[in-house]
Design a protein around this motif. Structure first.
Motif, PDB file in Angstrom:
ATOM      1  N   ALA A  75      -0.365   4.075  -2.277  1.00 55.57           N
ATOM      2  CA  ALA A  75      -1.495   4.965  -2.104  1.00 55.57           C
ATOM      3  C   ALA A  75      -1.235   6.440  -1.808  1.00 55.57           C
ATOM      4  O   ALA A  75      -0.179   6.480  -1.274  1.00 55.57           O
ATOM      5  N   SER A  76      -2.138   7.197  -1.926  1.00 58.48           N
ATOM      6  CA  SER A  76      -2.265   8.522  -1.680  1.00 58.48           C
ATOM      7  C   SER A  76      -3.584   8.711  -0.983  1.00 58.48           C
ATOM      8  O   SER A  76      -4.376   9.372  -1.224  1.00 58.48           O
ATOM      9  N   PRO A  77      -3.260   8.590   0.407  1.00 64.86           N
ATOM     10  CA  PRO A  77      -4.316   8.652   1.574  1.00 64.86           C
ATOM     11  C   PRO A  77      -4.649   9.968   1.946  1.00 64.86           C
ATOM     12  O   PRO A  77      -3.848  10.801   2.134  1.00 64.86           O
TER      13      PRO A  77
ATOM     14  N   SER B  49      -5.465   3.085   6.140  1.00 63.18           N
ATOM     15  CA  SER B  49      -5.590   2.741   5.076  1.00 63.18           C
ATOM     16  C   SER B  49      -5.328   1.117   4.785  1.00 63.18           C
ATOM     17  O   SER B  49      -4.504   0.505   4.991  1.00 63.18           O
TER      18      SER B  49
ATOM     19  N   ASP C  48      -8.271   6.777  -1.265  1.00 62.20           N
ATOM     20  CA  ASP C  48      -7.163   6.872  -1.973  1.00 62.20           C
ATOM     21  C   ASP C  48      -7.435   7.912  -3.148  1.00 62.20           C
ATOM     22  O   ASP C  48      -7.932   7.719  -4.172  1.00 62.20           O
ATOM     23  N   HIS C  49      -6.558   8.864  -3.149  1.00 68.18           N
ATOM     24  CA  HIS C  49      -6.803   9.929  -3.925  1.00 68.18           C
ATOM     25  C   HIS C  49      -6.416   9.867  -5.321  1.00 68.18           C
ATOM     26  O   HIS C  49      -6.592  10.272  -6.341  1.00 68.18           O
ATOM     27  N   ARG C  50      -5.734   8.889  -5.649  1.00 71.20           N
ATOM     28  CA  ARG C  50      -5.510   8.106  -6.990  1.00 71.20           C
ATOM     29  C   ARG C  50      -6.908   7.784  -7.790  1.00 71.20           C
ATOM     30  O   ARG C  50      -6.808   7.585  -8.915  1.00 71.20           O
TER      31      ARG C  50
ATOM     32  N   VAL D  86       0.701  -1.243   0.189  1.00 70.07           N
ATOM     33  CA  VAL D  86      -0.057  -0.120  -0.055  1.00 70.07           C
ATOM     34  C   VAL D  86       0.908   1.264   0.048  1.00 70.07           C
ATOM     35  O   VAL D  86       0.327   2.396   0.238  1.00 70.07           O
TER      36      VAL D  86
ATOM     37  N   ALA E  44      -9.954   1.507  -2.231  1.00 72.98           N
ATOM     38  CA  ALA E  44     -10.136   2.859  -2.235  1.00 72.98           C
ATOM     39  C   ALA E  44     -10.424   3.575  -1.308  1.00 72.98           C
ATOM     40  O   ALA E  44     -10.463   5.000  -1.036  1.00 72.98           O
TER      41      ALA E  44
ATOM     42  N   THR F 191     -10.874   7.173   4.949  1.00 76.28           N
ATOM     43  CA  THR F 191      -9.551   7.207   4.396  1.00 76.28           C
ATOM     44  C   THR F 191      -9.783   7.032   2.802  1.00 76.28           C
ATOM     45  O   THR F 191     -10.373   5.762   2.590  1.00 76.28           O
TER      46      THR F 191
END
Length: 255
Positions: free
Chosen positions: A25-27, A188, A224-226, A22, A192, A222
């Protein structure tokens, strides 16, 4: 006095493999509170009351099905791909003891968007109470303890392939620390969206111009900004709050 230095317990290997997976990821973190007065009254009136955690899992299944763009996964290092799943599989984390070591284990509650609360409660009770050394739900974690660490990393990566990831890691994660005096926490879960469940406590709230005591459930989300942006994540959290706040639908006896 020198510290006692030992090898990392094998029982924690699956956690290290998960954390490595993980890192990309971009949390981003959101939180809210839910007035669960009606939910707690519904629990009190039930012949076989479900746990608050089960209500959250049940609600999360319905909410994620209403927001398919959030019920997604992302894969790929250079050429990213997104999978939008037509079902909701909830990854649930549990605090268990395995081989004498306290660890976090996870299991996937498949098709949670269609499962009844009673069915989900039965599954969660079994996962929380049965011997984790024998439950097939935790067979993957036990296998990762036995194989050499580098091979375990490859096995975990293979299980996380986008097409079949949902059966191993879920399409949404739910994690709870509500058994302790924890208000909010942010985690996270490799999906997603990860929903964190705190402890229900009596709080002073304003209703009809007056201050009254109500049971309040803290929730975190939370994302994931992706995969998605904040506006959609806020919609999901708001929908989850409203679903839990309103009188729950009757729990059907069958799946």
């Amino acid at each position: 006095m020198s510290p006692a230095i030992t090898a990392l317990p094998r029982q924690r290997r699956h956690t290290l493999h998960f954390l490595a997976s993980v890192r990309a990821a971009s949390p981003v973190h959101l939180d809210a509170e839910v007035d669960v007065t009606e939910l707690m009254a519904h629990r009190a009136s039930a012949e076989r009351p479900a746990s608050v955690l089960t209500y959250v899992v049940h609600a999360a299944g319905r909410v994620m099905a209403r927001h398919p763009d959030a019920n997604s996964g992302i894969g790929g290092l250079i050429r990213h791909r997104v999978a939008r799943y037509p079902f909701v599989d909830v990854k649930l984390t549990l605090d268990r003891e395995l081989g004498g070591t306290r660890v976090v284990l996870s299991a996937v509650l498949q098709d949670a968007d269609r499962a009844s609360r009673s069915f989900l409660q039965h599954r969660i009770t079994r996962l929380a109470g049965a011997n984790p050394a024998r439950l097939p739900d935790f067979a993957g974690a036990r296998a990762l303890q036995r194989v050499p660490f580098p091979l375990g990393r490859l096995v975990f990566l293979a299980a996380g392939r986008l097409s079949g990831r949902h059966r191993h890691l879920g399409t949404v994660a739910v994690t709870s620390l509500g058994h302790r005096r924890v208000g909010r926490f942010f985690s996270s879960g490799g999906t997603a969206i990860t929903i964190g469940v705190g402890r229900v406590e009596q709080r002073a709230v304003v209703r009809d111009g007056g201050i009254v005591a109500r049971p309040v459930l803290p929730l975190s989300l939370t994302f994931d900004h992706r995969v998605l942006d904040g506006a959609l994540a806020a919609d999901v959290l708001d929908d989850l709050v409203e679903t839990l706040r309103n009188t729950p639908e009757p729990s059907d006896a069958a799946r």
